[in-house]
Design an enzyme around this catalytic site. Structure first.
Site, PDB file in Angstrom:
ATOM      1  CG  ASN A  11      -1.835   1.142   1.334  1.00 28.12           C
ATOM      2  OD1 ASN A  11      -1.787   2.052   0.499  1.00 28.12           O
ATOM      3  ND2 ASN A  11      -2.679   1.140   2.344  1.00 28.12           N
ATOM      4  NE  ARG A 102      -6.132   1.714  -0.169  1.00 24.58           N
ATOM      5  CZ  ARG A 102      -6.191   2.850   0.516  1.00 24.58           C
ATOM      6  NH1 ARG A 102      -5.131   3.317   1.119  1.00 24.58           N
ATOM      7  NH2 ARG A 102      -7.324   3.505   0.609  1.00 24.58           N
ATOM      8  CG  HIS A 191     -12.919   3.510   3.114  1.00 27.28           C
ATOM      9  ND1 HIS A 191     -13.574   4.624   3.590  1.00 27.28           N
ATOM     10  CD2 HIS A 191     -11.601   3.735   3.326  1.00 27.28           C
ATOM     11  CE1 HIS A 191     -12.695   5.481   4.070  1.00 27.28           C
ATOM     12  NE2 HIS A 191     -11.481   4.970   3.919  1.00 27.28           N
ATOM     13  NE  ARG A 252      -9.311  12.672   3.058  1.00 33.20           N
ATOM     14  CZ  ARG A 252      -9.360  11.355   2.909  1.00 33.20           C
ATOM     15  NH1 ARG A 252     -10.500  10.756   2.623  1.00 33.20           N
ATOM     16  NH2 ARG A 252      -8.267  10.633   3.043  1.00 33.20           N
ATOM     17  CD  GLU A 402      -8.834  -1.071   4.215  1.00 34.57           C
ATOM     18  OE1 GLU A 402      -8.323  -0.728   5.308  1.00 34.57           O
ATOM     19  OE2 GLU A 402      -9.159  -0.257   3.338  1.00 34.57           O
TER      20      GLU A 402
END
Ligand code: ADP
Length: 417
Positions: A11, A102, A191, A252, A402
């Site tokens: 990742n 990823r 996600h 965010r 993940e």
């Protein structure tokens, strides 16, 4: 006889490479994955880069950490491979034949994970305008490992692909239709790898076929989103064209009036679309409202400390964060015709913060939801049901994984090499 295969999961971010190495043990065609090590290269191209590798040792990990300058992603990747050999996790480069990456944005091109070739790389590059912060570093990570381990085959796993089932009326924005047709402006959602993992987990927990499961999953990390799953498929999600939409996040903004952009460009000295977009990504959310931190643990601590300079703003940030989550849950409950098998909390905040789970549940008034306080607070490894029998919807905290999902996809797509 059992066959063993190593699968490296990567990742890569703009200044970091996270990695996990798995072993696939294939007994009677049913693969079983065990983690051999995990780690992280951080502060790439920044002074005092840091390298951490944790080697599995029974149920624990033995951690090694080195600080040294790592100038770019190729040197970062080299550091990872060298350490795997140094700590005898692999014997040599040839041990790694499969690498899963990823990828954040697959646009409309990639609805599933895919074996990487030149055409796929061109497709991921074409998605860069949709994810200028995320796709370029992931591609850098990919090319670094391609260079260092040239015989390995690579798989791309996209955060967006799980959401390709969202119906048109939910993925379209109410903007000129041509923006969608010509510029691919639509909700993509992110996600997805985490949602797929949780959905698989729910099929076991609920003992129900995947295509019969309706669930609302709250992935609350630094980046946060919610997904409504209908009949085992993504039906709606809070992130949009980019990961800026939806919930209030660490830094965010989530959903805002779109005219704030133009307004701020007009009234703030030297503001441009780029600086305002940057502020919405990096200086908003929990950080922006609290004035203190993007890390929920810090904001909770200041909200509990009357003498803290940012006490009141931190309290406000938590209130807004929780209310936004609750409102999405209510909306998605309606999307699912109130037929919900599970409400799930996952990722850093969802898995670990009992107080946030409690506040979210208290904020929901149109369903009768009840937590068992002890269960909400209890330690757990994998998952725990935390709702009372009187709760209209069963509520779970589930640890997402993940990397395991990326490992499984990589294994399945490269089974025959
Ligand atoms: P990402 O992968 O999006 O960077 P994570 O899933 O690691 O984010 O989640 C990070 C968030 O989880 C941070 O806001 C952090 O404060 C929060 N978090 C982690 N552990 C805890 C905890 N024990 N209690 C409350 N919040 C926590």
């Amino acid at each position: 006889m059992s066959e063993q295969n190593k699968i490296l999961v990567i990742n890569a971010g703009s200044s970091s490479i996270k990695f996990q190495l798995f072993n696939a043990i294939n007994n009677d065609k049913q693969p079983h994955f065990t983690i051999l090590c995990k780690g992280l290269v951080e502060r790439i191209a920044i002074k005092n880069s840091n390298f951490i590798i944790e080697i599995a040792n029974g149920d624990n990990f033995i951690k090694h950490e080195v600080t040294k300058d790592i100038a770019d992603h190729v040197i970062g990747a080299q550091t990872v491979i060298d350490a795997l050999i140094e700590y005898k996790v692999i014997n040599n480069f040839d041990d790694i034949k499969r690498i899963g990456h990823r990828m954040v944005h697959g646009g409309q091109k990639f609805n599933n994970s895919i074996v990487i070739d030149e055409k796929v790389i061109a497709g991921i590059k074409a998605c860069i305008p949709l994810a200028p912060l995320h796709n370029p570093p992931a591609l850098k990570g990919l090319s670094s490992f391609q260079k260092l381990v040239p015989h390995a085959k690579h798989v791309a796993v996209f955060d967006t692909s799980f959401h390709s089932t969202i119906p048109e009326e939910k993925y379209l924005y109410s903007v000129p239709y041509d923006w969608y047709k010509t510029y691919e402006v639509r909700r993509y959602g992110f996600h997805g790898t985490s949602y797929r993992y949780i959905l698989d987990k729910l099929t076991n927990i609920l003992n129900k076929p995947k295509d019969k499961i309706n669930a609302i999953i709250c992935h609350l990390g630094n980046g946060a989103s919610i997904c409504a799953i209908k009949n085992g498929k993504s039906f709606n999600t809070s992130m949009g064209l980019t990961p800026l939409d939806g919930l209030i996040m660490g830094s965010r903004s989530g959903i805002i009036d779109p005219s704030i952009h133009g307004y701020m460009c007009n009234v703030k000295a030297e503001a441009t679309i780029e600086t305002i977009t940057n502020d919405l990504n990096k200086s908003s959310g929990l950080l922006g409202i609290s004035g203190h931190s993007s890390d929920l643990r810090d904001v909770l601590a200041s909200s509990n400390d009357k003498n803290h300079k940012y006490h009141l703003q931190s309290q406000l940030a938590i209130k807004m964060f929780v209310q936004r989550i609750a409102n999405y849950i209510v909306q998605y409950g309606n999307d699912l015709d109130s037929n919900i098998d599970a409400l799930v909390f996952t990722a850093g905040i969802g898995e670990n913060s009992a107080i946030i789970r409690q506040l979210v549940i208290e904020e929901i008034k149109v369903f009768t939801l009840k937590l068992v306080t002890n269960k909400n607070n209890d330690k757990y490894n994998d998952y725990l049901e935390i709702s009372d029998k009187q709760s209209e919807v069963p509520i779970f905290k589930i640890r997402t994984n993940e990397e395991l999902m990326i490992c499984q996809d990589t294994y399945n797509l490269l089974k025959n090499i």
